[in-house]
Design a protein around this motif. Structure first.
Motif, PDB file in Angstrom:
ATOM      1  N   TRP A 150       0.802  -1.224   0.000  1.00 64.39           N
ATOM      2  CA  TRP A 150       0.000   0.000   0.000  1.00 64.39           C
ATOM      3  C   TRP A 150       0.837   1.277   0.000  1.00 64.39           C
ATOM      4  CZ3 TRP A 150      -4.635  -0.619  -1.621  1.00 64.39           C
ATOM      5  CH2 TRP A 150      -5.376  -1.771  -1.316  1.00 64.39           C
ATOM      6  N   LYS A 151       2.149   1.186  -0.128  1.00 67.44           N
ATOM      7  CA  LYS A 151       2.992   2.391  -0.124  1.00 67.44           C
ATOM      8  C   LYS A 151       2.590   3.393  -1.202  1.00 67.44           C
ATOM      9  CE  LYS A 151       5.916   1.732   3.257  1.00 67.44           C
ATOM     10  NZ  LYS A 151       5.312   2.036   4.553  1.00 67.44           N
ATOM     11  N   PRO A 152       2.304   2.949  -2.437  1.00 65.30           N
ATOM     12  CA  PRO A 152       1.883   3.932  -3.451  1.00 65.30           C
ATOM     13  C   PRO A 152       0.610   4.681  -3.057  1.00 65.30           C
ATOM     14  CG  PRO A 152       2.563   1.894  -4.509  1.00 65.30           C
ATOM     15  CD  PRO A 152       2.489   1.601  -3.040  1.00 65.30           C
ATOM     16  N   LEU A 153      -0.334   3.990  -2.413  1.00 63.90           N
ATOM     17  CA  LEU A 153      -1.558   4.665  -1.980  1.00 63.90           C
ATOM     18  C   LEU A 153      -1.251   5.665  -0.869  1.00 63.90           C
ATOM     19  CD1 LEU A 153      -4.613   5.049  -1.998  1.00 63.90           C
ATOM     20  CD2 LEU A 153      -4.798   3.104  -0.419  1.00 63.90           C
ATOM     21  N   GLU A 154      -0.380   5.277   0.063  1.00 64.64           N
ATOM     22  CA  GLU A 154       0.009   6.204   1.122  1.00 64.64           C
ATOM     23  C   GLU A 154       0.620   7.466   0.529  1.00 64.64           C
ATOM     24  OE1 GLU A 154       2.206   4.392   4.480  1.00 64.64           O
ATOM     25  OE2 GLU A 154       1.907   2.522   3.369  1.00 64.64           O
ATOM     26  N   SER A 155       1.482   7.286  -0.456  1.00 65.79           N
ATOM     27  CA  SER A 155       2.131   8.437  -1.095  1.00 65.79           C
ATOM     28  C   SER A 155       1.109   9.322  -1.792  1.00 65.79           C
ATOM     29  CB  SER A 155       3.185   7.960  -2.103  1.00 65.79           C
ATOM     30  OG  SER A 155       4.214   7.246  -1.451  1.00 65.79           O
ATOM     31  N   LEU A 156       0.133   8.711  -2.447  1.00 63.42           N
ATOM     32  CA  LEU A 156      -0.897   9.480  -3.135  1.00 63.42           C
ATOM     33  C   LEU A 156      -1.735  10.274  -2.141  1.00 63.42           C
ATOM     34  CD1 LEU A 156      -2.437  10.258  -5.672  1.00 63.42           C
ATOM     35  CD2 LEU A 156      -3.774   8.141  -5.431  1.00 63.42           C
ATOM     36  N   ILE A 157      -2.123   9.639  -1.027  1.00 61.09           N
ATOM     37  CA  ILE A 157      -2.913  10.344  -0.013  1.00 61.09           C
ATOM     38  C   ILE A 157      -2.124  11.516   0.553  1.00 61.09           C
ATOM     39  CG2 ILE A 157      -3.979  10.142   2.263  1.00 61.09           C
ATOM     40  CD1 ILE A 157      -4.710   7.248   1.512  1.00 61.09           C
ATOM     41  N   ASP A 158      -0.839  11.302   0.832  1.00 57.77           N
ATOM     42  CA  ASP A 158       0.001  12.396   1.334  1.00 57.77           C
ATOM     43  C   ASP A 158       0.081  13.528   0.315  1.00 57.77           C
ATOM     44  OD1 ASP A 158       0.500  11.119   3.723  1.00 57.77           O
ATOM     45  OD2 ASP A 158       2.413  10.254   3.072  1.00 57.77           O
ATOM     46  N   HIS A 159       0.202  13.168  -0.956  1.00 56.64           N
ATOM     47  CA  HIS A 159       0.259  14.173  -2.015  1.00 56.64           C
ATOM     48  C   HIS A 159      -1.045  14.973  -2.070  1.00 56.64           C
ATOM     49  CE1 HIS A 159       1.232  16.065  -5.813  1.00 56.64           C
ATOM     50  NE2 HIS A 159       0.159  15.529  -6.387  1.00 56.64           N
ATOM     51  N   MET A 160      -2.180  14.282  -1.958  1.00 57.97           N
ATOM     52  CA  MET A 160      -3.473  14.972  -1.951  1.00 57.97           C
ATOM     53  C   MET A 160      -3.572  15.938  -0.777  1.00 57.97           C
ATOM     54  SD  MET A 160      -6.033  11.819  -2.854  1.00 57.97           S
ATOM     55  CE  MET A 160      -6.141  11.105  -4.491  1.00 57.97           C
ATOM     56  N   LYS A 161      -3.095  15.494   0.403  1.00 56.34           N
ATOM     57  CA  LYS A 161      -3.101  16.372   1.577  1.00 56.34           C
ATOM     58  C   LYS A 161      -2.223  17.596   1.336  1.00 56.34           C
ATOM     59  CE  LYS A 161      -3.792  12.663   5.001  1.00 56.34           C
ATOM     60  NZ  LYS A 161      -3.153  11.904   6.110  1.00 56.34           N
ATOM     61  N   ASP A 162      -1.023  17.369   0.819  1.00 52.72           N
ATOM     62  CA  ASP A 162      -0.089  18.466   0.581  1.00 52.72           C
ATOM     63  C   ASP A 162      -0.645  19.486  -0.405  1.00 52.72           C
ATOM     64  OD1 ASP A 162       1.682  17.276   2.303  1.00 52.72           O
ATOM     65  OD2 ASP A 162       2.902  16.346   0.712  1.00 52.72           O
ATOM     66  N   GLN A 163      -1.434  18.997  -1.366  1.00 57.11           N
ATOM     67  CA  GLN A 163      -1.987  19.879  -2.386  1.00 57.11           C
ATOM     68  C   GLN A 163      -3.338  20.487  -1.983  1.00 57.11           C
ATOM     69  OE1 GLN A 163      -0.228  20.815  -5.139  1.00 57.11           O
ATOM     70  NE2 GLN A 163       1.393  19.658  -4.110  1.00 57.11           N
ATOM     71  N   GLY A 164      -3.756  20.224  -0.759  1.00 58.82           N
ATOM     72  CA  GLY A 164      -4.947  20.870  -0.231  1.00 58.82           C
ATOM     73  C   GLY A 164      -6.272  20.286  -0.672  1.00 58.82           C
ATOM     74  N   PHE A 165      -6.280  19.026  -1.103  1.00 59.30           N
ATOM     75  CA  PHE A 165      -7.520  18.428  -1.581  1.00 59.30           C
ATOM     76  C   PHE A 165      -8.220  17.549  -0.551  1.00 59.30           C
ATOM     77  CE2 PHE A 165      -5.443  19.404  -5.658  1.00 59.30           C
ATOM     78  CZ  PHE A 165      -6.474  20.126  -6.243  1.00 59.30           C
ATOM     79  N   ILE A 166      -7.575  17.284   0.562  1.00 59.70           N
ATOM     80  CA  ILE A 166      -8.239  16.553   1.641  1.00 59.70           C
ATOM     81  C   ILE A 166      -8.408  17.540   2.782  1.00 59.70           C
ATOM     82  CG2 ILE A 166      -8.144  14.578   3.198  1.00 59.70           C
ATOM     83  CD1 ILE A 166      -6.488  13.085   1.199  1.00 59.70           C
TER      84      ILE A 166
END
Length: 207
Positions: A150-166
């Motif tokens: 699940w590392k790729p999903l974790e990275s994607l979620i972190d990216h979404m958070k960083d970009q202000g979408f969560i």
């Protein structure tokens, strides 16, 4: 159609693949999780498949004395299972469609665990995370990160958070656990610290 059974007090919904995957560690993680659930008196709620990782986790729970509830749409019964194997489950619920299946799985479960799987597994755990983000439940969510699956999903979620979408990131915090033997203790600890929810299934039904 439902073959009724006395349900255990606590149940964990496990999302996982109907295939075995290429890494033998995935199947071993399913066996460890199933044994640990049964040893702690926790019932399994899952998609009803009797093949791949789905079949492995169900077999592990049942062979160690645990209770298993399979929830499967009628059109998948011959694709992800055999009629004979489905008859071995403690409870079988056959739904009209995927929508009914997902809502019943939510309603029957106290926590959610995602083992390795494909697009269906991803979609199911993301939906549970979405409902958490919307404030519709606080049930524990675990990503069983076997072999860094699940590392790729974790990275994607972190990216979404960083970009202000969560916008409610504090509500989207699944536990990431690599050792399958640690999943049940972690879930039980969270459940012990979380107040029971009332009326949630009715709200989810309207989403």
């Amino acid at each position: 159609m439902s073959i009724p059974s006395d349900s255990p007090h606590t149940s964990i919904c496990v999302y996982c693949g109907s295939q075995s995957g290429r890494n033998p560690a995935y199947g071993e993680a399913a066996r460890i999780l199933g044994r640990t659930m049964a040893a702690n008196g926790i019932g399994l709620v899952y998609g009803g498949g009797t093949r791949g990782i789905m079949g492995t986790v169900a077999d592990a729970v049942m062979s160690n004395g645990g209770k298993v509830t399979g929830i499967i749409p009628e059109f998948l019964m011959d694709k992800e299972a055999t009629r004979h194997s489905l008859g071995q489950l403690d409870e079988l619920v056959v739904t009209a469609d995927m929508h009914e299946r997902k809502h019943l799985m939510f309603d029957r479960s106290d926590a959610f665990v995602a083992l390795p799987g494909g697009i269906g597994t991803l979609e199911e755990i993301i939906e549970i995370m979405t409902w958490a983000q919307l404030g519709r439940h606080t049930k524990p969510i675990v990503l069983a990160d076997v072999g860094n699956f699940w590392k790729p999903l974790e990275s994607l979620i972190d990216h979404m958070k960083d970009q202000g979408f969560i916008h409610t990131a504090h509500l989207v915090q699944p536990l990431v656990i690599s050792d399958p033997a640690e999943i049940v203790p972690a879930v039980l600890d969270l459940l012990a610290r979380t107040a029971p929810q009332e009326g949630v299934s009715e709200v989810i039904e309207n989403l």
